[in-house]
Design a protein around this motif. Structure first.
Motif, short mmCIF file in Angstrom:
data_model
loop_
_atom_site.label_atom_id
_atom_site.label_comp_id
_atom_site.label_asym_id
_atom_site.label_seq_id
_atom_site.Cartn_x
_atom_site.Cartn_y
_atom_site.Cartn_z
N THR A 1 6.51 5.18 7.36
CA THR A 1 6.38 4.12 6.91
C THR A 1 6.09 4.27 5.32
O THR A 1 4.88 3.26 4.91
CB THR A 1 5.73 2.85 7.68
N ALA A 2 6.64 5.66 5.06
CA ALA A 2 5.42 5.19 3.24
C ALA A 2 6.16 4.38 2.24
O ALA A 2 6.77 3.34 2.08
CB ALA A 2 6.57 6.55 2.47
N VAL B 1 -2.36 6.04 -2.65
CA VAL B 1 -1.53 5.59 -2.07
C VAL B 1 -1.80 7.47 -1.76
O VAL B 1 -2.46 8.30 -2.23
CB VAL B 1 -0.19 5.79 -2.49
N VAL B 2 -1.85 7.64 -0.45
CA VAL B 2 -1.69 9.40 -0.41
C VAL B 2 0.01 10.10 0.04
O VAL B 2 0.60 10.01 0.06
CB VAL B 2 -2.45 10.34 0.36
N ASN B 3 0.72 10.88 -1.52
CA ASN B 3 1.34 11.26 -1.14
C ASN B 3 1.98 12.72 -0.84
O ASN B 3 2.78 13.31 0.44
CB ASN B 3 1.78 11.89 -3.25
N GLU B 4 0.72 13.94 -0.97
CA GLU B 4 0.72 14.28 -0.99
C GLU B 4 -1.08 14.62 0.37
O GLU B 4 -1.82 14.00 -1.08
CB GLU B 4 0.54 16.06 -1.30
N TYR C 1 -1.61 10.81 10.29
CA TYR C 1 -1.30 10.41 8.62
C TYR C 1 -0.09 11.10 9.29
O TYR C 1 1.05 10.11 8.89
CB TYR C 1 -1.40 11.72 7.51
N SER C 2 1.01 11.52 10.38
CA SER C 2 2.54 12.18 10.61
C SER C 2 2.73 10.61 10.52
O SER C 2 4.15 10.52 10.49
CB SER C 2 1.99 13.23 11.23
N ARG D 1 -2.77 -0.30 5.22
CA ARG D 1 -2.72 -0.11 4.82
C ARG D 1 -3.38 -0.96 3.31
O ARG D 1 -3.39 -2.16 2.06
CB ARG D 1 -1.23 -0.92 4.04
N ALA D 2 -4.58 -0.59 4.02
CA ALA D 2 -6.05 -1.34 3.53
C ALA D 2 -6.61 -0.97 1.91
O ALA D 2 -7.23 -1.51 1.04
CB ALA D 2 -7.57 -2.04 4.53
#
Length: 314
Positions: free
Chosen positions: A59-60, A5-8, A53-54, A99-100
């Motif tokens: 859809t986090a 996951v990329v939170n930031e 990314y944006s 979401r791979a």
């Protein structure tokens, strides 16, 4: 399941290995137990907060990646082409949220194809976004024909080494640009002629191409117009055919366009057929363990990878 996951957004270390719930599939989707993931430049740009990314953060959580090969674990009610246990591969939901980077992926049935039995998962995963791009550019956009002269920039790269093989499959004369150390490689991929971009300006060497596949951007696209004959076609996969390029192209009756690959199980099936016959191969130069995803990103960011970088999942 485990997923990155990329939170930031940020450096490769911003990829956080996280425990999350398995995805729930829709009626037209299959749940794939992932065996291998292919890493692309667009993945690294998205991780940095660029590219898509944006859109993905709407859809986090943001789970990067689109390219998978694996085994069907479950099918939706309306799925008819696949069944549990089938080995499949494809580019999922591009340019949406694939979401791979996960142990399980929910994928539309229409985005996958059966993996050839004679192709291992790491090679199948490699032959997704890059191979689809090459196929769709040459076949769907440029309408490649036997005997045409095709110039492939960065012919030793991910898209480039597939484009070289596909153009050769269609009986074109293939000219590839590459650094000197990659010349033997691109010739083995099927190139008829190679150009060392460090030694020559390609526009001084090639002046009669029918098709140019550009993966380097606007400056290269503009220079590449000089490589095309009247009526030729330039397709840029990096947005290089900007207005200035198109204006110059129109003066010479050249068609210059940008192209963004899209998910297509139908096109994947054509790629699968070529791979099963040994007419298209994926060159995988680096394979990393799932936990070493950051290292895989770092390798892609060197921009010096021959062929593809793949992550082994299970």
């Amino acid at each position: 399941m485990k997923a990155f996951v990329v939170n930031e957004p940020g450096a490769p270390e911003s990829l956080q290995l996280t425990e999350i719930e398995n995805p729930t599939i829709k009626e037209d989707e299959v749940l794939v137990k992932v065996k291998a993931i292919s890493i692309n430049p667009v993945d690294t740009k998205t991780r940095e907060g660029k590219a898509f990314y944006s859109t993905l953060k709407e859809t986090a959580p943001v789970i990067p990646g689109w390219d998978i090969s694996g085994e069907v674990a479950e099918v939706g009610e309306k799925v008819t082409y696949f069944k549990p246990g089938d080995e499949v591969f494809g580019m999922v939901n591009f340019p949406g949220h694939g979401r791979a980077y996960a142990e399980f992926v929910a994928a539309p049935e229409a985005h996958l194809a059966h993996k050839p039995a004679n192709v291992p998962h790491h090679e199948a995963a490699a032959a997704t976004l890059a191979a689809l791009t090459a196929w769709q550019v040459l076949v769907n956009e440029a309408d490649i024909q036997p005997g045409q002269r095709v110039l492939v920039h960065a012919a030793a790269g991910g898209v480039g080494h597939f484009a070289t093989q596909i153009a050769k499959y269609f009986k074109a004369f293939v000219i590839g640009t590459a650094s000197k150390e990659n010349h033997d490689f691109i010739m083995n991929m099927g190139a008829d002629e190679q150009i060392d971009y460090n030694e020559y300006k390609v526009e001084d060497v090639v002046m009669d191409a029918d098709i140019v596949v550009d993966s380097l951007g606007e400056e290269n696209s503009l220079r590449s117009l000089k490589c095309l004959k009247d009526g030729g076609k330039l397709v840029s996969i990096l947005g290089g055919a900007k207005e200035a390029v198109q204006q110059e192209a129109r003066k010479r009756n050249i068609e210059a366009k940008n192209y963004l690959v899209h998910s297509s199980g139908e096109d994947m099936a054509k790629i699968a057929d070529l791979m099963s016959q040994g007419k298209l191969t994926a060159h995988v130069s680096h394979v990393y363990d799932f936990e070493d995803m950051a290292k895989a990103h770092a390798q892609v960011e060197t921009r010096k990878t021959r062929g593809k970088v793949v992550v082994h999942v299970s």
